[in-house]
Write an enzyme that holds these catalytic residues in place. Sequence first.
Site, short mmCIF file in Angstrom:
data_model
loop_
_atom_site.label_atom_id
_atom_site.label_comp_id
_atom_site.label_asym_id
_atom_site.label_seq_id
_atom_site.Cartn_x
_atom_site.Cartn_y
_atom_site.Cartn_z
N LYS A 36 0.76 -1.15 0.13
CA LYS A 36 -0.03 -0.09 0.19
C LYS A 36 0.97 1.24 0.05
O LYS A 36 0.41 2.25 -0.74
CB LYS A 36 -1.02 0.12 1.29
CG LYS A 36 -1.99 -0.79 1.25
CD LYS A 36 -3.07 -0.50 2.38
CE LYS A 36 -2.25 -0.57 3.70
NZ LYS A 36 -2.15 -2.01 4.31
N GLY A 72 22.84 -1.68 15.14
CA GLY A 72 22.49 -2.90 16.10
C GLY A 72 22.53 -2.57 17.49
O GLY A 72 23.15 -1.80 17.79
N CYS A 101 26.57 3.37 12.41
CA CYS A 101 26.15 3.38 13.85
C CYS A 101 26.74 2.23 14.55
O CYS A 101 28.07 2.58 14.93
CB CYS A 101 24.59 3.22 13.93
SG CYS A 101 23.99 3.95 15.33
N PHE A 123 29.87 1.61 13.13
CA PHE A 123 30.95 2.63 13.49
C PHE A 123 31.61 2.13 14.64
O PHE A 123 33.04 2.31 14.94
CB PHE A 123 30.33 3.99 13.48
CG PHE A 123 30.97 5.06 14.03
CD1 PHE A 123 31.92 6.13 13.18
CD2 PHE A 123 30.95 5.28 15.38
CE1 PHE A 123 32.30 7.06 13.65
CE2 PHE A 123 31.66 6.75 15.87
CZ PHE A 123 32.34 7.33 14.90
N ARG A 144 22.80 5.38 21.49
CA ARG A 144 22.75 5.76 22.95
C ARG A 144 24.07 5.89 23.33
O ARG A 144 24.52 6.65 24.25
CB ARG A 144 22.32 4.60 23.52
CG ARG A 144 21.73 5.07 25.31
CD ARG A 144 20.97 4.03 25.94
NE ARG A 144 19.61 3.88 25.47
CZ ARG A 144 18.95 3.02 24.88
NH1 ARG A 144 19.50 1.89 24.64
NH2 ARG A 144 17.75 3.10 24.76
N HIS A 174 22.95 7.46 10.87
CA HIS A 174 22.36 6.47 9.52
C HIS A 174 22.24 7.04 8.28
O HIS A 174 21.19 7.57 7.71
CB HIS A 174 20.97 5.85 9.98
CG HIS A 174 20.98 5.09 11.43
ND1 HIS A 174 21.21 3.59 11.18
CD2 HIS A 174 21.24 5.17 12.54
CE1 HIS A 174 21.30 3.33 12.40
NE2 HIS A 174 21.18 4.10 13.09
N GLU A 217 21.67 5.77 5.47
CA GLU A 217 20.72 5.25 4.57
C GLU A 217 19.30 5.91 4.52
O GLU A 217 18.62 5.66 3.74
CB GLU A 217 20.65 3.52 4.82
CG GLU A 217 19.66 3.31 6.35
CD GLU A 217 20.83 3.35 7.53
OE1 GLU A 217 21.92 3.92 7.37
OE2 GLU A 217 20.33 2.86 8.62
#
Length: 571
Positions: A44, A387, A414, A417, A495, A542, A544
């Site tokens: 959708k 992750g 992230c 890194f 975090r 991020h 992406e």
Amino acid sequence: MDLLRSVKDQTDETEFHTPLPDGYRMGSTRYVAVFGTVMSGLGKGIFSSSLAKLIKDKGISVSPIKLEGYLNIDSGTLNPFRHGEVFVLDDGTETDMDLGTYERMLDQDLTAANFTTSGQIYSAVLSRERAGGYLGRDVQMVPHVTGEVKYRLRKLAAQSQADVVFVEVGGTVGDIENAFYIEALQELSYEEGEGSVLFVALTYVLSPPALGEQKSKAAQLGIRRLMSYGIHPQIIACRCESPVTEKVRQKIALYSNVPMRRVFSMHDLPSIYLLPQEMREAGLDSEVVQLLNLGSKANSAVDSRAAIAWSRFASKIGAHSREVTVGMTGKYTSLRDSYASILKALEHAGVANDAKVNVKWIETTDINAGNVAAALADVDAIIVPGGFGARGTAGKIECIRYARENKLPYLGICFGFQMAVIEYARNVCGLSGANTTEIDPDCKTPVVDILPEQKKIEGLGGNMRLGGQDVEIRPGTVAAKLYGAASIRQRFRHRFEVDPAHVVTLEKAGLIFSGKHPVHPIMQILELPPAVHPYFVAAQFHPELTSRPLRPQPMFVGLIKAAVEYHAAKG
Ligand code: GLN
């Protein structure tokens, strides 16, 4: 203010409950509402965003909204295994992955106003009830909960000043969760007046292999179900593996009382980016313009320029002259939806490099120093994506070590890194006890940690640092070359971060932090110099999330360029 807003609208004399946001003029906005029948997962969001794109291409402004059925307030706590990736908007809202599809298709940044959940709706209604906002009335699904839904749609219209609001109702018609959304849209159509709200149904045409023919009964029943809510779709899109036959389209058209020209075959395509053209060729965009009486707003010169730019991009999909394979490591490798934006960013970067990008999924829980070379033998680049938690991290670090030592192009995102920092600290700086306190709170050298002073600075306590932030780029670096800018804005969701106390040690040993927060000592991009490694780049953000078909993300473009060269050198 918002809590008590309904007081003036609420009387005993009427059954209508139509709280209107400031500045909203009834009947001045058009709405397109998209529903799914038969089953979920029909695409959708892909259909709705493609249609919205075609309307936007004509110079008509659009704003999409996804109405989620679940009771969570946002997608932040959803397991990507069950629900696909968490997509983060620039304003920090954690949403469903469909918002990513809209941002990419429309090349438009969205906000919290473009996303709502049943949880948000109910919680607004219940808080207003406690604040006395309903003046002693019994609070009901209709008209109060539906009134809240309509209010949000109109608020988005007023805020965004969009000519057309595209409303995607999550789930499938018949679900208990989304029934009030459907009712609200039916009411909206009544209130806004004829020609203001257009209903679109997505349905599924079965093609059981044993029968060897397409079957339309489930589709017909699904549409009937939608009609039982008082909604008559004006456009029907039929999902199917192969093009829906004329005969089946006829059956659906007749049964639903929708003209054939508006019963569209939405069959599988090699890329979702080929869908807008198919829809344009079928004339769906002009149908929408006509049905919503938008002709005076459509600019045909702007439209044909947009169509040419898009078809130039789309014609390169599948028409590549070379292929590369990117290894993707991660915990959720069994579910592609958990990495939807990365896969899209790779597709964009592939087109930009005239290369087909294949993805090899690598489950890092199985990787160790002994088998890493074999696992990465057939890849031309590797990505360690975002992750959480310890599982599979030893394998990820092995993969990064292999990539660094063997000049295999690397992009860390992230967590990827942070893992690259740990790998460098351990294997180059000789800090064998280096780790992140996320994995080992008592490790000897916490190179990645939650820093109390930064917690104070960011004012986020133990929560995640979410959304768009500026990144200052060090001149003369790979990052500077990739972005061609001194400052960029990127989206974060983390975090933990690199402890600034270790930065000097890491940099002395050759690692370059080429992107930093403009004010605070937060490391945001790292790299190795081109003399040492052809492409070793990682970002705390991020990348992406901001890759768009016609504006591919530089870090991915750089990765695929390096992968092409690595592949060629391998021979
Ligand atoms: N777990 C890491 C952190 O919280 C990385 C988060 C991520 O990859 N999105 O900082």
